[in-house]
Design a protein around this motif. Structure first.
Motif, short mmCIF file in Angstrom:
data_model
loop_
_atom_site.label_atom_id
_atom_site.label_comp_id
_atom_site.label_asym_id
_atom_site.label_seq_id
_atom_site.Cartn_x
_atom_site.Cartn_y
_atom_site.Cartn_z
N LEU A 195 -12.32 -10.03 7.89
CA LEU A 195 -12.52 -9.06 6.86
C LEU A 195 -11.89 -8.96 5.71
N ARG A 196 -12.37 -8.88 4.47
CA ARG A 196 -11.56 -8.86 3.51
C ARG A 196 -10.96 -7.57 3.02
N LEU A 197 -9.71 -7.38 3.13
CA LEU A 197 -9.19 -6.24 2.74
C LEU A 197 -8.58 -5.93 1.46
N ALA A 198 -8.89 -5.01 0.48
CA ALA A 198 -8.05 -4.62 -0.63
C ALA A 198 -7.10 -3.74 -0.58
N TYR A 199 -5.80 -3.85 -1.09
CA TYR A 199 -5.04 -2.83 -1.25
C TYR A 199 -4.95 -2.40 -2.66
N TYR A 200 -4.83 -1.23 -3.06
CA TYR A 200 -4.98 -0.82 -4.12
C TYR A 200 -3.49 -0.15 -4.78
N LEU A 201 -2.55 -0.68 -5.63
CA LEU A 201 -1.27 -0.27 -6.11
C LEU A 201 -1.24 -0.02 -7.53
N PRO A 202 -1.70 1.15 -8.09
CA PRO A 202 -1.48 1.49 -9.55
C PRO A 202 0.02 1.98 -9.84
N MET A 227 -6.28 -10.54 2.95
CA MET A 227 -5.63 -9.44 2.26
C MET A 227 -5.38 -9.92 0.70
N GLN A 228 -5.94 -8.92 -0.14
CA GLN A 228 -5.78 -8.99 -1.75
C GLN A 228 -5.49 -7.73 -2.21
N VAL A 229 -4.24 -7.81 -3.12
CA VAL A 229 -3.52 -6.66 -3.51
C VAL A 229 -4.16 -6.56 -5.08
N TYR A 230 -4.72 -5.25 -5.51
CA TYR A 230 -5.15 -5.23 -6.78
C TYR A 230 -4.20 -4.17 -7.30
N GLY A 231 -3.64 -4.18 -8.43
CA GLY A 231 -2.37 -3.34 -9.00
C GLY A 231 -1.71 -3.83 -10.04
N TYR A 232 -1.05 -2.79 -10.69
CA TYR A 232 -0.23 -3.25 -12.03
C TYR A 232 0.94 -2.41 -11.94
N ARG A 233 1.90 -2.85 -12.65
CA ARG A 233 3.07 -2.15 -13.35
C ARG A 233 2.98 -1.62 -14.56
N LEU A 234 3.35 -0.37 -14.75
CA LEU A 234 3.53 0.43 -16.08
C LEU A 234 4.22 -0.42 -17.01
N ASP A 235 5.30 -1.14 -16.43
CA ASP A 235 6.14 -1.78 -17.69
C ASP A 235 5.44 -3.31 -18.06
N GLY A 236 4.20 -3.75 -17.41
CA GLY A 236 3.66 -5.03 -17.55
C GLY A 236 4.36 -6.01 -17.00
N GLY A 269 -16.23 -9.52 -2.95
CA GLY A 269 -16.75 -9.15 -1.23
C GLY A 269 -15.75 -8.36 -0.65
N VAL A 270 -15.22 -7.32 -1.16
CA VAL A 270 -14.13 -6.66 -0.46
C VAL A 270 -15.00 -5.74 0.82
N ASP A 271 -14.54 -5.83 1.77
CA ASP A 271 -15.11 -5.03 3.16
C ASP A 271 -14.45 -3.82 3.18
N VAL A 272 -13.07 -3.70 3.08
CA VAL A 272 -12.49 -2.31 3.22
C VAL A 272 -11.48 -2.26 2.02
N LEU A 273 -11.54 -1.33 1.43
CA LEU A 273 -10.63 -0.92 0.31
C LEU A 273 -9.71 0.24 1.11
N ILE A 274 -8.43 -0.03 0.86
CA ILE A 274 -7.39 0.75 1.74
C ILE A 274 -6.48 1.26 0.67
N HIS A 275 -6.73 2.33 0.20
CA HIS A 275 -5.95 3.18 -0.96
C HIS A 275 -4.62 3.70 -0.46
#
Length: 553
Positions: A195-202, A227-236, A269-275
């Motif tokens: 499974l393709r997991l996505a973790y979201y870290l804003p 596992m793929q992490v999608y996110g960002y830092r406020l300070d760039g 192709g994310v199967d599961v988004l883990i927020h």
């Protein structure tokens, strides 16, 4: 300077300011002030430039001068309230925010800043009312909603149904705004495939979520999950390597709107988004869009997301007893043996001898944010201190660097018969080891009500400090009780506020028992609430079960 010329010049400066060209804006404002030293708009806007730069003393001075020239402008008082908050001076912020509201009752930011000031002083119910007033001026303002929904969890009068209804009202408004979404996916429905997991870290660097996530990731089964992490830092800045060494990739999504990010995840192709950080409403908007077949709220949350697009929520049997709380969630509840797991503090000092043994008196303590120290909490703690002669209370948090905040809390304790010399305040400590060493000065931790400790409870227990708490009515009102239960120390878990005080007093009178608890607590914690490997086995099994159900459906 002619009025028309000044208006043109000021408009040009304001355009520069809004575009982030602060140096240009400052140059223009200063030229205006060379000609008219008391031009109030120039003083005010130059103050906002300094506020943006983080020079709060200069901002306060400039906006204060603008007010001395013209005391009847709501914007001046409202923005000076924001500066006062940045300077950790909530009392001054209250005065200016109230003045702004008296001048313009429709000034949403003034209600918002008044709420933030009251929240900082633990006046949560009043803060909730102020945030609600702000929302009435602008129901689409994410900041107003985020602080309202977050603060609501701290209010003593807010039961679970109230919290849920408010979150659902926000969720319904967002769902109406984004419109009906096509939630059909082309993902391969093979139950046992990788499974393709996505973790979201804003806003990655602005909250504690990585402390929960970092111990989990090394124990993921890489043969079963990508596992793929999608996110960002406020300070760039870049993603911290120590967090992402155990994932397959990192995608910076700083400039993507929630709808665009959801489309990217679907394309990937994310199967599961883990927020893992839905504790603030502004982080949740992604879940209103179809990013993946399974969209799970987990790890660092305080309530339901209020969104139908969140398919599941990770909890446990202690926080959400089966059959009792399902009506308070839009999500399907998935119960593990523990709600989440925390990073073992690498820089933690050794657990030292119980302080009461050498000092001759008991020191209670809390390192929680003072926004949790509601009048209800202070009244309860004051009763405990009054019933345990010579006992002291240590309160540590960066907010206590402010004399204004210290004085506010000391006054509340004094009103309840507790002298200021029985209170020990400590402020910010940069070094992690020195910060944790504060627990070596505490015999018994006290959990605030109704919103108990989160990270502070984990850290206290790692440092051998047991915590008196209650089985509260909300998720965050039960987290510390869950931890004490899993550690086998139900004697610290009260059934009511009266029982809370009685237990704290009784435990303070049994020094040998406290010594025994102190020397064994870290090992017990390592085997249970800090056991990331065991947690991840359950977590992955749950992911597999959820995916199998999806495939079968």
């Amino acid at each position: 300077m002619a009025t028309d010329d000044k208006e043109v010049i000021m408009r040009a400066a304001l355009e520069c300011q809004r575009a982030g060209r602060l140096d240009e804006a400052e140059t223009i404002y200063r030229r205006v002030l060379e000609i008219e030293p008391e031009e109030p708009d120039a003083l005010h806007l130059l103050g906002l430039v300094q506020h943006t730069r983080g020079d709060f003393p200069a901002a306060a001075e400039l906006i204060g001068k603008a007010i001395s020239v013209n005391n009847n402008v709501a914007d001046f008082h409202g923005n000076l309230a924001a500066v006062a908050l940045a300077q950790q001076n909530p009392s001054a912020a209250i005065g200016h925010a109230e003045t702004a509201i008296s001048l313009d009752a429709s000034f949403g930011d003034a209600h918002y800043n008044l709420g933030n000031a009251l929240f900082a002083l633990g006046e949560t119910e009043q803060a909730v009312e102020c945030f609600s007033d702000a929302i009435r001026t602008d129901e689409s303002n994410d900041s107003y909603w985020a602080n309202f929904l977050f603060a609501l969890n701290f209010a003593p009068g807010a039961a679970r149904d109230v919290v849920f209804e408010a979150n659902r009202r926000w969720g319904e408004a967002l769902e109406l705004a984004v419109g009906r979404q096509d939630r059909s996916f082309g993902n391969d429905r093979t139950p046992d495939r990788k499974l393709r997991l996505a973790y979201y870290l804003p806003e990655l660097e602005s909250h504690v979520t990585p402390r929960f996530l970092s111990p989990m990731l090394p124990h993921h089964d890489r043969s079963q999950f990508h596992m793929q992490v999608y996110g960002y830092r406020l300070d760039g800045g870049p993603a911290p390597r120590n967090l992402f060494d155990h994932v397959d990739g990192w995608t910076d999504v700083a400039h993507l709107a929630p709808a665009d990010l959801a489309r990217l995840m679907t394309h990937d192709g994310v199967d599961v988004l883990i927020h893992p950080c839905t504790f603030k409403a502004r982080y949740r908007a992604l879940l209103a869009f179809p990013a993946a077949p399974l969209q799970i709220a987990a790890i660092n949350l305080v309530s339901s997301t209020g969104l139908e697009g969140a398919t599941h929520l990770i909890t446990d049997h202690y926080l959400d007893p089966p059959g009792e709380t399902e009506s308070f969630y839009t999500e399907e509840l998935v119960r593990l043996s523990g709600f989440n797991v925390y990073r073992r503090p690498e820089d933690a000092p050794l657990v030292e001898m119980l302080p009461a043994v050498t000092k001759g008196f008991v020191t209670f303590g809390s390192l929680n944010n003072p926004i949790k120290l509601t009048p209800l909490t202070i009244a309860l703690w004051a009763e405990v201190l009054g019933r345990v002669p010579e006992s002291h209370l240590l309160l540590k948090h960066r907010a206590f660097d402010s004399a204004d905040i210290r004085d506010q809390f000391s006054a509340q304790f004094q009103d309840r018969g507790i002298a200021a010399d029985r209170l020990i305040y400590e402020g910010f400590t940069r070094d992690a080891g020195d910060y944790l060493a504060a627990y070596n000065k505490i015999d018994i931790g006290l959990d605030p009500l109704p919103f108990g400790g989160g990270t502070t409870s984990y850290e206290a227990l790692w440092m051998g400090v047991p915590i008196v708490t209650t089985w509260g009515d909300t998720l965050m009102g039960r987290l510390t009780a869950q931890q004490m239960n899993r550690l086998g120390h139900d004697e610290f878990v009260a059934d009511s506020m009266e029982d809370y005080a009685d237990r704290a007093v009784a435990l303070a009178g049994n020094i040998p028992a406290l010594v025994e608890v102190r020397v064994s607590l870290r090992q017990k914690a390592a085997e249970t609430i800090f056991n990331a490997e065991a947690y991840m086995r359950e977590f992955e099994d749950a992911l597999r079960d959820m995916w199998a159900d999806y495939c079968a459906g």
